[in-house]
Design an enzyme around this catalytic site. Sequence first.
Site, PDB file in Angstrom:
ATOM      1  N   LYS A 174       0.813  -0.656   0.040  1.00 53.68           N
ATOM      2  CA  LYS A 174      -0.036   0.025  -0.248  1.00 53.68           C
ATOM      3  C   LYS A 174       0.819   1.548  -0.409  1.00 53.68           C
ATOM      4  CE  LYS A 174      -1.226   3.237   2.688  1.00 53.68           C
ATOM      5  NZ  LYS A 174      -1.568   3.962   2.105  1.00 53.68           N
ATOM      6  N   GLU A 256      10.580   2.020  10.629  1.00 58.30           N
ATOM      7  CA  GLU A 256      10.933   3.702  10.726  1.00 58.30           C
ATOM      8  C   GLU A 256      10.312   4.695  10.814  1.00 58.30           C
ATOM      9  OE1 GLU A 256      13.686   3.654  10.456  1.00 58.30           O
ATOM     10  OE2 GLU A 256      14.210   1.355   9.908  1.00 58.30           O
ATOM     11  N   CYS A 290      13.386  12.274   6.344  1.00 60.30           N
ATOM     12  CA  CYS A 290      13.582  12.185   7.582  1.00 60.30           C
ATOM     13  C   CYS A 290      14.449  12.398   8.112  1.00 60.30           C
ATOM     14  CB  CYS A 290      13.010   9.867   7.490  1.00 60.30           C
ATOM     15  SG  CYS A 290      13.704   9.309   6.206  1.00 60.30           S
ATOM     16  N   GLU A 392       9.178  17.436  14.358  1.00 61.61           N
ATOM     17  CA  GLU A 392       9.344  17.043  14.165  1.00 61.61           C
ATOM     18  C   GLU A 392       8.211  18.446  13.036  1.00 61.61           C
ATOM     19  OE1 GLU A 392       8.154  13.275  11.572  1.00 61.61           O
ATOM     20  OE2 GLU A 392      10.382  13.761  10.700  1.00 61.61           O
TER      21      GLU A 392
HETATM   22  P1  NAD Z   1       1.831   8.900   7.880  1.00 57.87           P
HETATM   23  O1  NAD Z   1       2.731   8.345   8.247  1.00 57.87           O
HETATM   24  O2  NAD Z   1       0.880  10.144   7.241  1.00 57.87           O
HETATM   25  O3  NAD Z   1       2.019   7.331   7.083  1.00 57.87           O
HETATM   26  C1  NAD Z   1       2.034   6.616   6.441  1.00 57.87           C
HETATM   27  C2  NAD Z   1       2.015   5.282   5.312  1.00 57.87           C
HETATM   28  O4  NAD Z   1       1.033   5.340   6.951  1.00 57.87           O
HETATM   29  C3  NAD Z   1       1.120   5.985   3.931  1.00 57.87           C
HETATM   30  O5  NAD Z   1       1.069   5.112   3.315  1.00 57.87           O
HETATM   31  C4  NAD Z   1      -0.644   6.281   4.746  1.00 57.87           C
HETATM   32  O6  NAD Z   1      -1.299   5.867   4.328  1.00 57.87           O
HETATM   33  C5  NAD Z   1      -0.177   5.183   6.029  1.00 57.87           C
HETATM   34  N1  NAD Z   1      -1.786   5.555   7.087  1.00 57.87           N
HETATM   35  C6  NAD Z   1      -2.484   6.488   7.572  1.00 57.87           C
HETATM   36  N2  NAD Z   1      -2.844   6.110   8.731  1.00 57.87           N
HETATM   37  C7  NAD Z   1      -2.161   4.929   8.532  1.00 57.87           C
HETATM   38  C8  NAD Z   1      -3.521   3.828   9.571  1.00 57.87           C
HETATM   39  N3  NAD Z   1      -3.551   4.351  10.425  1.00 57.87           N
HETATM   40  N4  NAD Z   1      -3.231   1.972   9.716  1.00 57.87           N
HETATM   41  C9  NAD Z   1      -1.864   1.796   8.309  1.00 57.87           C
HETATM   42  N5  NAD Z   1      -1.720   2.776   7.370  1.00 57.87           N
HETATM   43  C10 NAD Z   1      -1.561   4.072   8.062  1.00 57.87           C
HETATM   44  O7  NAD Z   1       3.437   9.571   6.813  1.00 57.87           O
HETATM   45  P2  NAD Z   1       3.972  10.470   6.000  1.00 57.87           P
HETATM   46  O8  NAD Z   1       2.619  11.698   5.988  1.00 57.87           O
HETATM   47  O9  NAD Z   1       3.626   9.797   4.386  1.00 57.87           O
HETATM   48  O10 NAD Z   1       5.525  10.774   6.259  1.00 57.87           O
HETATM   49  C11 NAD Z   1       6.373  11.523   6.547  1.00 57.87           C
HETATM   50  C12 NAD Z   1       6.295  10.661   7.761  1.00 57.87           C
HETATM   51  O11 NAD Z   1       7.555   9.873   7.741  1.00 57.87           O
HETATM   52  C13 NAD Z   1       7.684  11.318   8.408  1.00 57.87           C
HETATM   53  O12 NAD Z   1       7.607  11.529  10.005  1.00 57.87           O
HETATM   54  C14 NAD Z   1       8.708  11.430   8.369  1.00 57.87           C
HETATM   55  O13 NAD Z   1       9.821  11.511   9.151  1.00 57.87           O
HETATM   56  C15 NAD Z   1       8.723   9.634   8.192  1.00 57.87           C
HETATM   57  N6  NAD Z   1       9.729   9.149   7.417  1.00 57.87           N
HETATM   58  C16 NAD Z   1      10.859   8.252   8.111  1.00 57.87           C
HETATM   59  C17 NAD Z   1      11.525   7.340   7.059  1.00 57.87           C
HETATM   60  C18 NAD Z   1      12.713   6.383   8.185  1.00 57.87           C
HETATM   61  O14 NAD Z   1      13.030   5.835   7.620  1.00 57.87           O
HETATM   62  N7  NAD Z   1      12.857   7.020   9.601  1.00 57.87           N
HETATM   63  C19 NAD Z   1      11.628   7.376   6.244  1.00 57.87           C
HETATM   64  C20 NAD Z   1      10.897   8.591   5.463  1.00 57.87           C
HETATM   65  C21 NAD Z   1       9.679   9.204   6.099  1.00 57.87           C
END
Ligand code: NAD
Length: 502
Positions: A174, A256, A290, A392
């Site tokens: 997904k 992550e 990130c 963040e």
């Molecule tokens: P997000 O948590 O909003 O979404 C990430 C994914 O999770 C999306 O595909 C989203 O549809 C899904 N999701 C949302 N709610 C969910 C739920 N209840 N159950 C299951 N899946 C769900 O994050 P984002 O806005 O897409 O990305 C930004 C965040 O990602 C930032 O906090 C960033 O630091 C983090 N990030 C971390 C890394 C790492 O390797 N540590 C890398 C890239 C991004």
Amino acid sequence: MEYFKNLINGEWKDSKSGKYSENRNPADKEDLIGYFPSSTPEDVEEAVKAAKEAFKKWRLIPAPKRGDVLKIVGDIMLQKKDEIAFEMTREMGKVFAETKGDTQEGIDTAYYAASEGRRLFGLNAPSELPNKMNLSFRVPIGVGGIITPWNFPMAIPTWKIFPALVCGNTVVFKPAELTPKTANTFVKIVDQAMREVLGKDYIPGVINLIHGSGRVVGECFLANKDIDFISFTGSTEVGRRINEVGGRELKRVSLELGGKNAQIVMDDANLELALDAVLWGAFGTTGQRCTATSRLILHKNIHDKFLKMLTERVSKLKLGYGNNKGVDVGPCVSESQRETVNNYVQIGLKEDKATLIAGGDYAKDGELAKGWFYKPTIFKDVTPEMRIAKEEIFGPVLSVLKCSSLEEGVAILNNTVYGLSSSIFTNNVNDAFMAVRDIQAGITYINGATIGAEAHMPFGGVKATGNGHREGGWTVYDFYSEWKAVYIDYSGKLQRAQIDNY
Ligand code: NAD
């Protein structure tokens, strides 16, 4: 206008909902990229069923052959690198050089995983009993649910899906709602390589793609009993939820999550180098990494001089559509992400003593009015307890703090719940090694920006950045496989360990 589909059991299919959501270019909201399915729990159910069925056959394909599939995936990605990068920039905004880098990371990960198909080493140990042999080796787990964010729409899915597949698992993927097109291109390539390598023995359902929201599709992954493991990259908030529900269901979960990374600049550092690094770390990918440099910790002896150099260079950064030549910084990924950034800027303006020295507003001149642009922003006089120093932001905002010693600089750097990336600029070898020892982060750069991980090294963070797993390199294979211990007794009698020999 193209209507895209899900991939379930080797077939491209519409969602049972019959509904779609649109995807637009964040640098130009008039540019409609396509419509992507708003999938339902039934779509997820069907995909998981297909993946479960495919697992029965895929796990029996020799690992080197599974690796051959990934070799071809890497070859196709290499051939299409520019095309993938162009569309990725159009979809999520970061500049073309960076989306090429994102694609290259996927290629590197494909070739690494391809060669891992010929390793996946086991370990042997002597038995404590005579005429008995002890072996241990890796076995696949089953069906994986893969949930990814939008900021590395190619690299992050490859970090997860390639090791999962080469270990013999099958997956339901997904992608983030904001980057479905890159996900489509990626899955098409994997499916094409599967067909090429396996020919008439092609196994449908090894990789399945389900577009849709986290709330519906993502939540279904958590609830589905046939999903054995979940690999998630995204926000700490969602990660916590996945860990709670996944933990209850005894699913294996890799998380992550967020970061609040800092770069320290000591008074003996090469300032020009430190300046290039902070510009790249803070404003590359519009600060939406990130590992982005969100805090700059300057030694008091170079503080004023460095800030003067920094504000001069920041004013020269060119904002624009990332596929245009000469553009340094693209837009925020969406209107709501830009609002989050602006809200944090308002918090910074209200916080005691913080002073805005660059940006602090939407960028709306000329062509920029078409997209979700925000001016590269810098606050100085930030203190460690302020929200802009601890939370963040995920946008082009840099908080500058001051330190008087290495110890103080490291203490400020560690003063956050996160622990992903970190950097220190110094020419003092003792300070460099002490920083490596004392910084609480999964990644530390000496004389390098906080961004720029390489695909064959462990990637991940400590504290609230994750739950102890790593992506990349050799370490990731521990997540995607189980260890199986095998005892072979050729003594011809029942030998009882711990009892007959002691
Ligand atoms: P997000 O948590 O909003 O979404 C990430 C994914 O999770 C999306 O595909 C989203 O549809 C899904 N999701 C949302 N709610 C969910 C739920 N209840 N159950 C299951 N899946 C769900 O994050 P984002 O806005 O897409 O990305 C930004 C965040 O990602 C930032 O906090 C960033 O630091 C983090 N990030 C971390 C890394 C790492 O390797 N540590 C890398 C890239 C991004």
